[in-house]
Design a protein around this motif. Structure first.
Motif, PDB file in Angstrom:
ATOM      1  N   ILE A 210       0.843  -1.207   0.000  1.00 61.61           N
ATOM      2  CA  ILE A 210       0.000   0.000   0.000  1.00 61.61           C
ATOM      3  C   ILE A 210       0.877   1.255   0.000  1.00 61.61           C
ATOM      4  O   ILE A 210       0.586   2.229  -0.701  1.00 61.61           O
ATOM      5  N   SER A 211       1.954   1.206   0.764  1.00 64.65           N
ATOM      6  CA  SER A 211       2.881   2.355   0.785  1.00 64.65           C
ATOM      7  C   SER A 211       3.491   2.579  -0.600  1.00 64.65           C
ATOM      8  O   SER A 211       3.609   3.719  -1.063  1.00 64.65           O
ATOM      9  N   ILE A 212       3.862   1.491  -1.252  1.00 66.55           N
ATOM     10  CA  ILE A 212       4.437   1.599  -2.602  1.00 66.55           C
ATOM     11  C   ILE A 212       3.378   2.092  -3.587  1.00 66.55           C
ATOM     12  O   ILE A 212       3.662   2.911  -4.469  1.00 66.55           O
ATOM     13  N   LEU A 213       2.148   1.624  -3.408  1.00 69.94           N
ATOM     14  CA  LEU A 213       1.057   2.062  -4.290  1.00 69.94           C
ATOM     15  C   LEU A 213       0.870   3.578  -4.196  1.00 69.94           C
ATOM     16  O   LEU A 213       0.649   4.253  -5.208  1.00 69.94           O
ATOM     17  N   GLY A 214       0.979   4.102  -2.986  1.00 66.85           N
ATOM     18  CA  GLY A 214       0.893   5.555  -2.810  1.00 66.85           C
ATOM     19  C   GLY A 214       1.958   6.278  -3.622  1.00 66.85           C
ATOM     20  O   GLY A 214       1.698   7.313  -4.244  1.00 66.85           O
ATOM     21  N   LYS A 215       3.154   5.697  -3.648  1.00 64.26           N
ATOM     22  CA  LYS A 215       4.246   6.297  -4.436  1.00 64.26           C
ATOM     23  C   LYS A 215       3.945   6.219  -5.930  1.00 64.26           C
ATOM     24  O   LYS A 215       4.283   7.126  -6.692  1.00 64.26           O
ATOM     25  N   LEU A 216       3.317   5.124  -6.351  1.00 63.90           N
ATOM     26  CA  LEU A 216       2.976   4.982  -7.776  1.00 63.90           C
ATOM     27  C   LEU A 216       1.990   6.072  -8.201  1.00 63.90           C
ATOM     28  O   LEU A 216       2.162   6.704  -9.245  1.00 63.90           O
ATOM     29  N   PHE A 217       0.964   6.280  -7.386  1.00 62.05           N
ATOM     30  CA  PHE A 217      -0.026   7.311  -7.725  1.00 62.05           C
ATOM     31  C   PHE A 217       0.591   8.710  -7.676  1.00 62.05           C
ATOM     32  O   PHE A 217       0.222   9.588  -8.456  1.00 62.05           O
ATOM     33  N   ASP A 218       1.523   8.898  -6.771  1.00 59.69           N
ATOM     34  CA  ASP A 218       2.171  10.202  -6.645  1.00 59.69           C
ATOM     35  C   ASP A 218       3.159  10.442  -7.790  1.00 59.69           C
ATOM     36  O   ASP A 218       3.178  11.510  -8.406  1.00 59.69           O
ATOM     37  N   HIS A 219       3.942   9.421  -8.084  1.00 59.69           N
ATOM     38  CA  HIS A 219       5.020   9.536  -9.075  1.00 59.69           C
ATOM     39  C   HIS A 219       4.470   9.616 -10.507  1.00 59.69           C
ATOM     40  O   HIS A 219       4.912  10.432 -11.312  1.00 59.69           O
ATOM     41  N   PHE A 220       3.494   8.769 -10.794  1.00 62.53           N
ATOM     42  CA  PHE A 220       2.983   8.675 -12.172  1.00 62.53           C
ATOM     43  C   PHE A 220       1.601   9.329 -12.255  1.00 62.53           C
ATOM     44  O   PHE A 220       0.603   8.674 -12.562  1.00 62.53           O
ATOM     45  N   ASP A 221       1.579  10.616 -11.981  1.00 64.88           N
ATOM     46  CA  ASP A 221       0.294  11.308 -11.839  1.00 64.88           C
ATOM     47  C   ASP A 221      -0.445  11.505 -13.161  1.00 64.88           C
ATOM     48  O   ASP A 221      -1.611  11.894 -13.166  1.00 64.88           O
ATOM     49  N   LYS A 222       0.228  11.211 -14.266  1.00 68.87           N
ATOM     50  CA  LYS A 222      -0.450  11.330 -15.569  1.00 68.87           C
ATOM     51  C   LYS A 222      -0.715   9.958 -16.197  1.00 68.87           C
ATOM     52  O   LYS A 222      -1.207   9.864 -17.318  1.00 68.87           O
ATOM     53  N   GLU A 248      -8.815   0.854  12.887  1.00 75.36           N
ATOM     54  CA  GLU A 248      -7.347   0.805  12.872  1.00 75.36           C
ATOM     55  C   GLU A 248      -6.706   2.175  12.664  1.00 75.36           C
ATOM     56  O   GLU A 248      -5.519   2.351  12.928  1.00 75.36           O
ATOM     57  N   GLY A 249      -7.501   3.129  12.196  1.00 73.84           N
ATOM     58  CA  GLY A 249      -6.912   4.429  11.864  1.00 73.84           C
ATOM     59  C   GLY A 249      -7.080   5.506  12.917  1.00 73.84           C
ATOM     60  O   GLY A 249      -6.749   6.662  12.670  1.00 73.84           O
ATOM     61  N   VAL A 250      -7.584   5.137  14.098  1.00 73.57           N
ATOM     62  CA  VAL A 250      -7.929   6.189  15.075  1.00 73.57           C
ATOM     63  C   VAL A 250      -6.710   6.883  15.688  1.00 73.57           C
ATOM     64  O   VAL A 250      -6.768   8.068  16.010  1.00 73.57           O
ATOM     65  N   ASN A 251      -5.613   6.172  15.840  1.00 76.67           N
ATOM     66  CA  ASN A 251      -4.461   6.764  16.540  1.00 76.67           C
ATOM     67  C   ASN A 251      -3.521   7.543  15.621  1.00 76.67           C
ATOM     68  O   ASN A 251      -3.092   8.644  15.949  1.00 76.67           O
ATOM     69  N   ASN A 252      -3.191   6.933  14.493  1.00 76.88           N
ATOM     70  CA  ASN A 252      -2.266   7.562  13.541  1.00 76.88           C
ATOM     71  C   ASN A 252      -2.745   7.299  12.117  1.00 76.88           C
ATOM     72  O   ASN A 252      -3.437   6.309  11.873  1.00 76.88           O
ATOM     73  N   PRO A 253      -2.354   8.172  11.188  1.00 79.27           N
ATOM     74  CA  PRO A 253      -2.719   7.907   9.785  1.00 79.27           C
ATOM     75  C   PRO A 253      -2.092   6.591   9.311  1.00 79.27           C
ATOM     76  O   PRO A 253      -0.879   6.416   9.403  1.00 79.27           O
ATOM     77  N   THR A 254      -2.914   5.677   8.858  1.00 77.05           N
ATOM     78  CA  THR A 254      -2.408   4.393   8.354  1.00 77.05           C
ATOM     79  C   THR A 254      -1.899   4.582   6.921  1.00 77.05           C
ATOM     80  O   THR A 254      -2.239   5.573   6.261  1.00 77.05           O
ATOM     81  N   PRO A 255      -1.103   3.634   6.422  1.00 77.63           N
ATOM     82  CA  PRO A 255      -0.682   3.722   5.017  1.00 77.63           C
ATOM     83  C   PRO A 255      -1.873   3.850   4.060  1.00 77.63           C
ATOM     84  O   PRO A 255      -1.784   4.531   3.040  1.00 77.63           O
ATOM     85  N   LEU A 256      -2.994   3.213   4.420  1.00 75.63           N
ATOM     86  CA  LEU A 256      -4.181   3.296   3.563  1.00 75.63           C
ATOM     87  C   LEU A 256      -4.730   4.724   3.536  1.00 75.63           C
ATOM     88  O   LEU A 256      -5.058   5.258   2.468  1.00 75.63           O
ATOM     89  N   VAL A 303      -7.802  13.476  12.424  1.00 75.28           N
ATOM     90  CA  VAL A 303      -8.912  14.372  12.062  1.00 75.28           C
ATOM     91  C   VAL A 303      -8.409  15.507  11.168  1.00 75.28           C
ATOM     92  O   VAL A 303      -9.013  15.823  10.137  1.00 75.28           O
ATOM     93  N   ASN A 304      -7.284  16.084  11.544  1.00 72.19           N
ATOM     94  CA  ASN A 304      -6.731  17.202  10.760  1.00 72.19           C
ATOM     95  C   ASN A 304      -6.339  16.767   9.352  1.00 72.19           C
ATOM     96  O   ASN A 304      -6.537  17.510   8.384  1.00 72.19           O
ATOM     97  N   LEU A 305      -5.786  15.556   9.253  1.00 66.29           N
ATOM     98  CA  LEU A 305      -5.411  15.055   7.925  1.00 66.29           C
ATOM     99  C   LEU A 305      -6.653  14.890   7.050  1.00 66.29           C
ATOM    100  O   LEU A 305      -6.667  15.299   5.881  1.00 66.29           O
ATOM    101  N   ILE A 306      -7.713  14.327   7.635  1.00 62.30           N
ATOM    102  CA  ILE A 306      -8.941  14.113   6.852  1.00 62.30           C
ATOM    103  C   ILE A 306      -9.575  15.455   6.478  1.00 62.30           C
ATOM    104  O   ILE A 306     -10.070  15.625   5.355  1.00 62.30           O
ATOM    105  N   LEU A 307      -9.531  16.409   7.389  1.00 62.09           N
ATOM    106  CA  LEU A 307     -10.067  17.747   7.066  1.00 62.09           C
ATOM    107  C   LEU A 307      -9.287  18.377   5.916  1.00 62.09           C
ATOM    108  O   LEU A 307      -9.857  19.035   5.041  1.00 62.09           O
ATOM    109  N   ASP A 308      -7.989  18.151   5.929  1.00 63.29           N
ATOM    110  CA  ASP A 308      -7.151  18.654   4.834  1.00 63.29           C
ATOM    111  C   ASP A 308      -7.533  17.970   3.516  1.00 63.29           C
ATOM    112  O   ASP A 308      -7.592  18.609   2.462  1.00 63.29           O
TER     113      ASP A 308
END
Length: 367
Positions: A210-222, A248-256, A303-308
Motif C-alpha cells: 500500500i505504501s508503494i502504491l501511494g508512491k505509484l499514484f504520486d510519481h505517475f500522476d499522468k 485501525e486508523g484512530v491513533n495515527n494515519p495508516t498507510p491506507l 482528524v486534521n489530515l482528513i479535514l485537509d
C-alpha cells in the motif's frame, strides 16, 4: 549475472572467446566492471548514455545486455559492507548508471531482474489476479522473503527508472506489483488455513504494498490507470482493509489513509473515491473515511489530515494540461447525483452525501 565476481569473470571470458566484433572493443571496460577493485571507477568513466558515445550505436544491442547482466549480478551481491549501508550505496550507484539505458534496454533489465515472475508478465492484468487466486496452493506459495525482496526491488526500479518509462512499459512493469499483491491477497483470503505468524508477515507485506502504491499514484500522476488495474488494486489492497479503517486508523494515519490523501492531491483520482465493489455498492472509500473522522476516539492528527483531504476535494480542479489527459475510468462507480451541478467541482459533488458528517465535525470544533 552470477553474484560471484570470479564466476562472472570466467563467464565473461567465455563470451569474449566468441570474438564478437561488436563486443571486443569493450573488453577492458567489461573486465573492469567485473573487477571489484576497478568497478566503481569504471562506472564513472564508461558511460552508457547515447550522448557519451562510449559505445557505438550499432554495438549497443550486443554490449548492453552483457553490461546489464554484470551489473545485475553486482547489485544482488551480498557485501560485507551491507550492514553499514554499502549494499544500498552500490545499488544506488548501479541504478543511476543504468538510467542511461534507452527504454528497450530498461525493459531488458526489468525482465532480467524480475524473471522469477516472468510468467505473469505476459498475462493481462486481471488474468494475473484470477490465475493466482484460482491456482493458490498453500503448500507451495512464494515465500514472504522472496515477495518482500521483489517489492523492494520494484520500488527501487520505480524510483530510478520510472521517469524514463512510457505508459506501455509502465503497464508491463506494474504487472510485477500486481502479481505480488495477488499472491499476498490469495494467502490472506485463506487466513483460517494459514499459521498466525505467517498471516502477520503477509499483512506486513500488504502494508508495504500500500505504501508503494501511494508512491505509484504520486510519481505517475499522468498515467492512465486501466479498469483492470484498478480492479486488482481494489481487490487486493483496498477492499480487505477499508472496512477496518474506522478502527485501525484512530491513533495515527495508516498507510491506507495516506494513500487516500495522495488521491486527494490530484483531481484525476477523485473517481476512485466513488469506486465501489461490483457486488456491494455500499463498499466504497468515502463512507469509511467519514466513519473514522466522526469516531469519538480518533486522534486530532488523523482528524486534521482528513479535514485537509476534504479541503482538497472541495477546492482542487484539473488544470488545462490535465484536461488533455484521458480521464481515469474505474471498473465500477457509484452514481454521483450532483453531476448536474456544473458550478461545483467533482470533488465537491462526491462529498454531498457526506455533508452531515462534515457538519458534525465542524459542530464539535466550534463546541
Amino acid at each position: 549475472k552470477h553474484k560471484n565476481p570470479g564466476l562472472q569473470k570466467y563467464a565473461l571470458d567465455c563470451v569474449l572467446n566468441y570474438k564478437n566484433k561488436s563486443v571486443i572493443p569493450y573488453k577492458n571496460n567489461l573486465h573492469n566492471l567485473v573487477d571489484e577493485k576497478k568497478f566503481k571507477d569504471e562506472l564513472t568513466q564508461f558511460k552508457i548514455t547515447k550522448d557519451s558515445e562510449a559505445i557505438q550505436p550499432d554495438h549497443r544491442e550486443h554490449v548492453i545486455p552483457i553490461i546489464l547482466r554484470i551489473l545485475y549480478g553486482k547489485m544482488t551481491t551480498k557485501l560485507a559492507a551491507d550492514k553499514k549501508g554499502g549494499g544500498q550505496t552500490r545499488r544506488s550507484l548501479i541504478m543511476r548508471y543504468l538510467s542511461g539505458c534507452n527504454e528497450d534496454e530498461l525493459k531488458m533489465f526489468i525482465d532480467m531482474a524480475f524473471s522469477y515472475l516472468k510468467d505473469y508478465m505476459t498475462m493481462e492484468t486481471r488474468e494475473i489476479y484470477t490465475s493466482i487466486n484460482k491456482n493458490i496452493d498453500l503448500k507451495s506459495v512464494i515465500s514472504p522473503g522472496k515477495l518482500h525482496s521483489i517489492l523492494n526491488l520494484f520500488d527501487v526500479v520505480r524510483e530510478y527508472f520510472g521517469g524514463y518509462m512510457k505508459d506501455q512499459l509502465l503497464s508491463e512493469f506494474f504487472k510485477i506489483f500486481y502479481a505480488v499483491c495477488s499472491n499476498v491477497a490469495s494467502v490472506l483470503s485463506n487466513v483460517e488455513k494459514v499459521h498466525i505468524s505467517y498471516v502477520k508477515v503477509m499483512k506486513n507485506l500488504r502494508t508495504l504494498a500500500i505504501s508503494i502504491l501511494g508512491k505509484l499514484f504520486d510519481h505517475f500522476d499522468k498515467y492512465i490507470w486501466s479498469k483492470d488495474e484498478l480492479f486488482v488494486i481494489f481487490k487486493c489492497l483496498i477492499w480487505p482493509l477499508v472496512p477496518r479503517l474506522p478502527i485501525e486508523g484512530v491513533n495515527n494515519p495508516t498507510p491506507l489513509l495516506k494513500l487516500f490523501n495522495t488521491w486527494c492531491q490530484n483531481p484525476r483520482y477523485y473517481t476512485l473515491f466513488v469506486t465501489c465493489d461490483e457486488n456491494d455498492s455500499s463498499l466504497s472509500v468515502l463512507p469509511f473515511i467519514f466513519k473514522l473522522i466522526i469516531a469519538p476516539k480518533t486522534s486530532p492528527g488523523v482528524v486534521n489530515l482528513i479535514l485537509d483531504m476534504i479541503e482538497k476535494l472541495l477546492t482542487l480542479i484539473e488544470d488545462e494540461e490535465e484536461k488533455e489527459i484521458p480521464k481515469i475510468e474505474s471498473f465500477c462507480t457509484l452514481i454521483v447525483k450532483a453531476e448536474d451541478k456544473a458550478d461545483i467541482n467533482f470533488g465537491s459533488q462526491i462529498l454531498i452525501p457526506h455533508l452531515p458528517s462534515i457538519l458534525e465535525v465542524m459542530k464539535r470544533r466550534i463546541a
